[in-house]
Design an enzyme around this catalytic site. Structure first.
Site, PDB file in Angstrom:
ATOM      1  CB  ILE A  52      41.671  57.566  24.919  1.00 46.79           C
ATOM      2  CG1 ILE A  52      42.878  57.388  25.788  1.00 46.79           C
ATOM      3  CG2 ILE A  52      40.579  56.471  25.506  1.00 46.79           C
ATOM      4  CD1 ILE A  52      42.782  57.928  27.100  1.00 46.79           C
ATOM      5  CB  CYS A  53      37.956  55.626  22.378  1.00 47.63           C
ATOM      6  SG  CYS A  53      36.462  55.042  21.781  1.00 47.63           S
ATOM      7  CB  SER A  54      35.923  58.663  19.038  1.00 48.08           C
ATOM      8  OG  SER A  54      35.723  59.523  20.549  1.00 48.08           O
ATOM      9  CB  THR A  62      39.535  54.769  16.785  1.00 46.89           C
ATOM     10  OG1 THR A  62      38.674  55.463  17.423  1.00 46.89           O
ATOM     11  CG2 THR A  62      39.144  53.967  15.197  1.00 46.89           C
TER      12      THR A  62
END
Length: 315
Positions: free
Chosen positions: A100-102, A120
Protein backbone atom coordinates in the site's frame (compact mmCIF):
# COMPACT_ATOMS: atom_id res chain seq x y z
CA UNK A 1 -7.58 -17.44 3.57
CA UNK A 2 -5.03 -15.88 5.91
CA UNK A 3 -4.15 -12.23 5.32
CA UNK A 4 -1.09 -10.74 7.03
CA UNK A 5 -0.78 -6.96 7.35
CA UNK A 6 2.82 -5.91 7.91
CA UNK A 7 3.56 -2.76 9.93
CA UNK A 8 6.72 -1.20 11.32
CA UNK A 9 7.75 1.75 13.49
CA UNK A 10 6.41 4.95 11.95
CA UNK A 11 3.88 3.23 9.66
CA UNK A 12 0.97 5.25 8.32
CA UNK A 13 -2.20 4.32 10.20
CA UNK A 14 -4.26 4.57 7.00
CA UNK A 15 -2.41 1.47 5.83
CA UNK A 16 -4.81 -0.51 7.99
CA UNK A 17 -7.89 0.98 6.32
CA UNK A 18 -8.02 -2.09 4.07
CA UNK A 19 -8.56 -4.39 7.08
CA UNK A 20 -12.35 -3.82 7.33
CA UNK A 21 -12.75 -4.95 3.72
CA UNK A 22 -11.87 -8.49 4.76
CA UNK A 23 -13.92 -8.21 7.95
CA UNK A 24 -17.07 -7.30 6.04
CA UNK A 25 -16.32 -9.81 3.30
CA UNK A 26 -16.70 -12.44 6.03
CA UNK A 27 -20.00 -10.91 7.10
CA UNK A 28 -21.23 -10.71 3.50
CA UNK A 29 -20.25 -14.31 2.77
CA UNK A 30 -21.83 -15.50 6.01
CA UNK A 31 -18.68 -17.37 7.00
CA UNK A 32 -15.07 -16.77 8.00
CA UNK A 33 -13.53 -16.64 4.53
CA UNK A 34 -10.62 -14.51 5.74
CA UNK A 35 -8.50 -14.58 8.86
CA UNK A 36 -6.43 -11.43 9.36
CA UNK A 37 -3.40 -10.75 11.52
CA UNK A 38 -1.19 -7.69 12.01
CA UNK A 39 2.50 -8.52 12.14
CA UNK A 40 5.74 -6.70 12.89
CA UNK A 41 9.31 -7.93 13.06
CA UNK A 42 9.45 -8.33 16.85
CA UNK A 43 5.75 -8.24 17.75
CA UNK A 44 4.25 -6.22 20.57
CA UNK A 45 3.17 -2.59 20.39
CA UNK A 46 4.11 -0.66 17.25
CA UNK A 47 3.50 3.09 16.94
CA UNK A 48 2.35 4.77 13.78
CA UNK A 49 3.70 8.07 12.47
CA UNK A 50 0.92 9.92 14.34
CA UNK A 51 1.26 7.97 17.58
CA UNK A 52 -1.48 5.37 17.09
CA UNK A 53 -0.35 2.16 18.76
CA UNK A 54 -1.31 -1.31 17.55
CA UNK A 55 -0.60 -4.68 19.11
CA UNK A 56 1.15 -6.98 16.66
CA UNK A 57 2.32 -10.55 16.47
CA UNK A 58 5.96 -11.28 15.62
CA UNK A 59 7.22 -12.64 12.32
CA UNK A 60 7.29 -16.42 12.17
CA UNK A 61 7.29 -19.27 9.65
CA UNK A 62 3.53 -19.40 9.17
CA UNK A 63 2.47 -19.53 5.53
CA UNK A 64 -0.04 -16.84 4.51
CA UNK A 65 -2.36 -16.69 1.55
CA UNK A 66 -1.87 -12.92 1.22
CA UNK A 67 0.82 -10.63 2.60
CA UNK A 68 0.18 -6.86 2.54
CA UNK A 69 2.98 -4.42 3.40
CA UNK A 70 1.84 -1.13 4.89
CA UNK A 71 3.06 2.35 4.13
CA UNK A 72 5.41 4.74 5.89
CA UNK A 73 8.16 7.20 5.12
CA UNK A 74 10.54 5.29 7.40
CA UNK A 75 10.95 2.46 4.85
CA UNK A 76 11.43 4.54 1.69
CA UNK A 77 15.21 4.90 2.00
CA UNK A 78 16.02 1.60 3.69
CA UNK A 79 13.64 -0.92 5.21
CA UNK A 80 14.89 -3.03 8.16
CA UNK A 81 16.75 -6.16 7.00
CA UNK A 82 14.40 -8.39 8.99
CA UNK A 83 11.38 -6.91 7.22
CA UNK A 84 12.97 -7.41 3.80
CA UNK A 85 13.90 -11.00 4.60
CA UNK A 86 10.37 -11.79 5.80
CA UNK A 87 8.72 -10.29 2.72
CA UNK A 88 11.17 -11.98 0.37
CA UNK A 89 10.76 -15.39 1.99
CA UNK A 90 6.97 -15.27 2.27
CA UNK A 91 6.54 -14.08 -1.31
CA UNK A 92 7.72 -17.56 -2.34
CA UNK A 93 4.83 -19.25 -0.54
CA UNK A 94 2.03 -16.65 -0.50
CA UNK A 95 -0.52 -16.59 -3.30
CA UNK A 96 -0.36 -12.78 -3.29
CA UNK A 97 2.13 -10.24 -2.01
CA UNK A 98 0.93 -6.62 -1.94
CA UNK A 99 1.90 -3.14 -0.89
CA UNK A 100 0.00 0.00 0.00
CA UNK A 101 1.39 3.38 -1.06
CA UNK A 102 5.09 3.68 -0.16
CA UNK A 103 5.12 0.03 0.87
CA UNK A 104 6.11 -0.49 -2.78
CA UNK A 105 9.63 0.59 -1.76
CA UNK A 106 9.80 -2.43 0.56
CA UNK A 107 8.84 -4.78 -2.27
CA UNK A 108 11.37 -3.05 -4.52
CA UNK A 109 14.17 -3.36 -1.96
CA UNK A 110 13.28 -7.04 -1.57
CA UNK A 111 13.69 -7.48 -5.33
CA UNK A 112 10.06 -8.45 -5.86
CA UNK A 113 9.30 -5.71 -8.38
CA UNK A 114 12.23 -6.29 -10.75
CA UNK A 115 10.91 -6.40 -14.30
CA UNK A 116 7.31 -5.89 -13.16
CA UNK A 117 4.67 -3.20 -13.48
CA UNK A 118 3.85 -1.43 -10.23
CA UNK A 119 2.40 1.74 -8.78
CA UNK A 120 2.65 3.85 -5.66
CA UNK A 121 1.44 7.26 -4.52
CA UNK A 122 1.91 9.74 -7.37
CA UNK A 123 4.21 11.85 -5.19
CA UNK A 124 6.60 8.91 -4.66
CA UNK A 125 6.42 7.46 -8.18
CA UNK A 126 9.33 9.46 -9.68
CA UNK A 127 11.66 8.38 -6.86
CA UNK A 128 10.61 4.75 -7.19
CA UNK A 129 11.25 4.82 -10.93
CA UNK A 130 14.59 6.62 -10.61
CA UNK A 131 15.89 4.34 -7.90
CA UNK A 132 14.68 1.10 -9.50
CA UNK A 133 14.80 1.54 -13.28
CA UNK A 134 13.91 -2.11 -13.94
CA UNK A 135 10.40 -1.46 -12.59
CA UNK A 136 7.74 -0.19 -14.96
CA UNK A 137 6.18 2.38 -12.63
CA UNK A 138 2.65 3.38 -13.63
CA UNK A 139 2.15 6.59 -11.68
CA UNK A 140 -1.45 7.13 -12.71
CA UNK A 141 -3.08 3.91 -11.49
CA UNK A 142 -5.10 3.16 -8.37
CA UNK A 143 -3.58 -0.31 -8.18
CA UNK A 144 -1.62 -2.63 -10.45
CA UNK A 145 -1.64 -6.42 -10.54
CA UNK A 146 1.35 -8.15 -12.11
CA UNK A 147 1.19 -11.88 -11.51
CA UNK A 148 1.23 -12.54 -7.77
CA UNK A 149 2.39 -8.99 -6.94
CA UNK A 150 -0.21 -6.30 -6.21
CA UNK A 151 0.71 -2.67 -5.59
CA UNK A 152 -1.59 0.24 -4.78
CA UNK A 153 -1.40 4.02 -4.84
CA UNK A 154 -1.98 6.38 -1.90
CA UNK A 155 -3.69 5.35 1.30
CA UNK A 156 -7.37 4.95 0.37
CA UNK A 157 -6.33 3.06 -2.77
CA UNK A 158 -5.55 0.18 -0.40
CA UNK A 159 -9.31 -0.17 0.04
CA UNK A 160 -9.73 -0.50 -3.74
CA UNK A 161 -6.97 -3.08 -3.84
CA UNK A 162 -8.58 -5.12 -1.05
CA UNK A 163 -11.99 -4.94 -2.74
CA UNK A 164 -10.41 -6.24 -5.94
CA UNK A 165 -8.96 -9.13 -3.96
CA UNK A 166 -12.40 -9.94 -2.55
CA UNK A 167 -13.89 -9.82 -6.04
CA UNK A 168 -11.17 -12.14 -7.26
CA UNK A 169 -11.66 -14.57 -4.36
CA UNK A 170 -15.46 -14.46 -4.12
CA UNK A 171 -17.37 -12.55 -6.79
CA UNK A 172 -18.18 -9.05 -7.99
CA UNK A 173 -21.54 -8.91 -6.20
CA UNK A 174 -20.02 -9.63 -2.80
CA UNK A 175 -17.27 -7.07 -3.38
CA UNK A 176 -19.90 -4.52 -4.33
CA UNK A 177 -21.89 -5.27 -1.17
CA UNK A 178 -18.77 -4.86 0.96
CA UNK A 179 -18.14 -1.49 -0.70
CA UNK A 180 -21.71 -0.44 0.05
CA UNK A 181 -21.32 -1.49 3.69
CA UNK A 182 -18.17 0.63 3.95
CA UNK A 183 -19.99 3.55 2.27
CA UNK A 184 -17.46 3.61 -0.54
CA UNK A 185 -18.96 6.07 -3.01
CA UNK A 186 -17.50 4.39 -6.09
CA UNK A 187 -15.54 1.17 -6.17
CA UNK A 188 -12.66 2.13 -8.42
CA UNK A 189 -11.12 -0.19 -10.97
CA UNK A 190 -7.35 -0.52 -10.85
CA UNK A 191 -6.87 1.41 -14.06
CA UNK A 192 -8.61 4.52 -12.79
CA UNK A 193 -6.50 7.65 -12.52
CA UNK A 194 -5.15 8.73 -9.13
CA UNK A 195 -6.29 12.26 -9.95
CA UNK A 196 -9.85 13.61 -9.67
CA UNK A 197 -11.10 16.26 -12.06
CA UNK A 198 -13.34 17.86 -9.43
CA UNK A 199 -10.49 17.92 -6.92
CA UNK A 200 -8.16 19.54 -9.45
CA UNK A 201 -10.74 22.20 -10.34
CA UNK A 202 -11.01 23.10 -6.63
CA UNK A 203 -13.75 25.75 -6.84
CA UNK A 204 -13.68 28.22 -3.97
CA UNK A 205 -17.34 29.20 -3.81
CA UNK A 206 -20.46 27.14 -3.16
CA UNK A 207 -22.06 28.49 -6.33
CA UNK A 208 -19.38 27.15 -8.66
CA UNK A 209 -19.25 23.90 -6.70
CA UNK A 210 -23.03 23.59 -7.10
CA UNK A 211 -22.73 24.11 -10.86
CA UNK A 212 -20.05 21.43 -11.13
CA UNK A 213 -22.09 18.99 -9.05
CA UNK A 214 -25.05 19.66 -11.32
CA UNK A 215 -22.86 19.07 -14.36
CA UNK A 216 -21.50 15.79 -13.04
CA UNK A 217 -25.03 14.51 -12.44
CA UNK A 218 -26.24 15.58 -15.89
CA UNK A 219 -23.36 14.78 -18.20
CA UNK A 220 -25.69 13.33 -20.84
CA UNK A 221 -27.32 16.77 -21.23
CA UNK A 222 -25.85 19.55 -23.44
CA UNK A 223 -24.77 21.55 -20.35
CA UNK A 224 -24.69 25.00 -21.85
CA UNK A 225 -23.24 27.97 -19.99
CA UNK A 226 -26.82 29.15 -19.47
CA UNK A 227 -27.74 25.87 -17.74
CA UNK A 228 -24.69 25.96 -15.50
CA UNK A 229 -25.20 29.64 -14.69
CA UNK A 230 -28.80 28.92 -13.74
CA UNK A 231 -27.64 26.12 -11.40
CA UNK A 232 -25.20 28.58 -9.81
CA UNK A 233 -27.87 31.32 -9.65
CA UNK A 234 -25.68 33.72 -11.64
CA UNK A 235 -26.01 35.43 -14.99
CA UNK A 236 -24.10 33.68 -17.83
CA UNK A 237 -21.52 36.48 -17.91
CA UNK A 238 -21.03 36.47 -14.13
CA UNK A 239 -20.80 32.69 -14.12
CA UNK A 240 -18.20 32.47 -16.90
CA UNK A 241 -16.04 35.12 -15.25
CA UNK A 242 -16.29 33.55 -11.77
CA UNK A 243 -15.75 30.03 -13.11
CA UNK A 244 -12.51 30.88 -14.86
CA UNK A 245 -11.28 32.94 -11.89
CA UNK A 246 -11.86 30.05 -9.46
CA UNK A 247 -10.81 27.06 -11.57
CA UNK A 248 -8.44 28.47 -14.16
CA UNK A 249 -10.48 26.81 -16.91
CA UNK A 250 -13.35 27.72 -19.14
CA UNK A 251 -16.68 25.99 -18.41
CA UNK A 252 -16.46 24.11 -21.73
CA UNK A 253 -13.00 22.72 -20.94
CA UNK A 254 -14.00 21.69 -17.42
CA UNK A 255 -17.12 19.90 -18.67
CA UNK A 256 -15.08 18.03 -21.28
CA UNK A 257 -12.67 16.90 -18.54
CA UNK A 258 -15.58 15.71 -16.39
CA UNK A 259 -16.97 13.80 -19.37
CA UNK A 260 -13.60 12.24 -20.11
CA UNK A 261 -13.22 11.15 -16.50
CA UNK A 262 -16.71 9.62 -16.41
CA UNK A 263 -16.19 7.88 -19.76
CA UNK A 264 -12.84 6.51 -18.64
CA UNK A 265 -14.38 5.07 -15.47
CA UNK A 266 -17.20 3.43 -17.47
CA UNK A 267 -14.71 2.00 -19.95
CA UNK A 268 -12.73 0.42 -17.13
CA UNK A 269 -15.60 -0.68 -14.93
CA UNK A 270 -18.54 -1.64 -17.18
CA UNK A 271 -19.52 -3.65 -20.23
CA UNK A 272 -21.31 -0.83 -22.02
CA UNK A 273 -20.49 -0.33 -25.68
CA UNK A 274 -18.48 2.71 -26.74
CA UNK A 275 -21.58 4.36 -28.21
CA UNK A 276 -23.54 3.75 -24.98
CA UNK A 277 -20.76 5.28 -22.91
CA UNK A 278 -20.51 8.22 -25.31
CA UNK A 279 -24.25 8.83 -25.01
CA UNK A 280 -24.30 8.64 -21.21
CA UNK A 281 -21.34 10.99 -20.80
CA UNK A 282 -22.46 13.63 -23.27
CA UNK A 283 -20.19 12.88 -26.23
CA UNK A 284 -23.26 11.70 -28.18
CA UNK A 285 -21.39 9.18 -30.34
CA UNK A 286 -18.25 7.07 -30.28
CA UNK A 287 -16.48 9.15 -32.91
CA UNK A 288 -16.60 12.35 -30.86
CA UNK A 289 -15.53 10.50 -27.75
CA UNK A 290 -12.60 8.94 -29.60
CA UNK A 291 -11.49 12.36 -30.86
CA UNK A 292 -11.57 13.76 -27.32
CA UNK A 293 -9.58 10.80 -25.93
CA UNK A 294 -6.95 11.15 -28.64
CA UNK A 295 -6.68 14.89 -28.11
CA UNK A 296 -6.33 14.71 -24.31
CA UNK A 297 -4.79 11.29 -23.61
CA UNK A 298 -3.14 10.54 -26.94
CA UNK A 299 -4.84 7.11 -26.95
CA UNK A 300 -8.26 5.87 -28.12
CA UNK A 301 -10.89 4.61 -25.64
CA UNK A 302 -10.28 0.97 -26.60
CA UNK A 303 -6.77 1.13 -25.09
CA UNK A 304 -8.19 2.02 -21.67
CA UNK A 305 -10.71 -0.81 -21.85
CA UNK A 306 -8.10 -3.40 -22.87
CA UNK A 307 -5.74 -2.23 -20.13
CA UNK A 308 -8.48 -2.46 -17.48
CA UNK A 309 -9.39 -5.98 -18.61
CA UNK A 310 -5.75 -6.99 -18.37
CA UNK A 311 -5.31 -5.48 -14.91
CA UNK A 312 -8.50 -6.95 -13.42
CA UNK A 313 -8.45 -10.27 -15.23
CA UNK A 314 -6.79 -11.97 -12.31
CA UNK A 315 -9.20 -14.79 -11.53
Amino acid sequence: MSVAFIVFDGFQSMSLSALPVFEYANATAGEAVYETVVLSEHGGIVRSSMGLSVVTEPFDDQVFDTVIVGSGDSVIEAAPPGLLAFVRDHARTARRTASICSGAFVLAQAGLLDGRRATTHWNYAPALQARYPSIQVDADRIFVVDGSIWTSAGMTAGIDLALAMVENDLDADKARRVAQTLVVYHRRAGGQSQHSTLLELAPKSDRIQTALTYARRNLASPLSVEQLADAARLSPRQFSRAFRAETGQSPAKAIENLRLEAARIMLEDSRHTLDQIAGQTGFHDGRRMREAFLRVFGQPPQVFRRRAKYETGVS
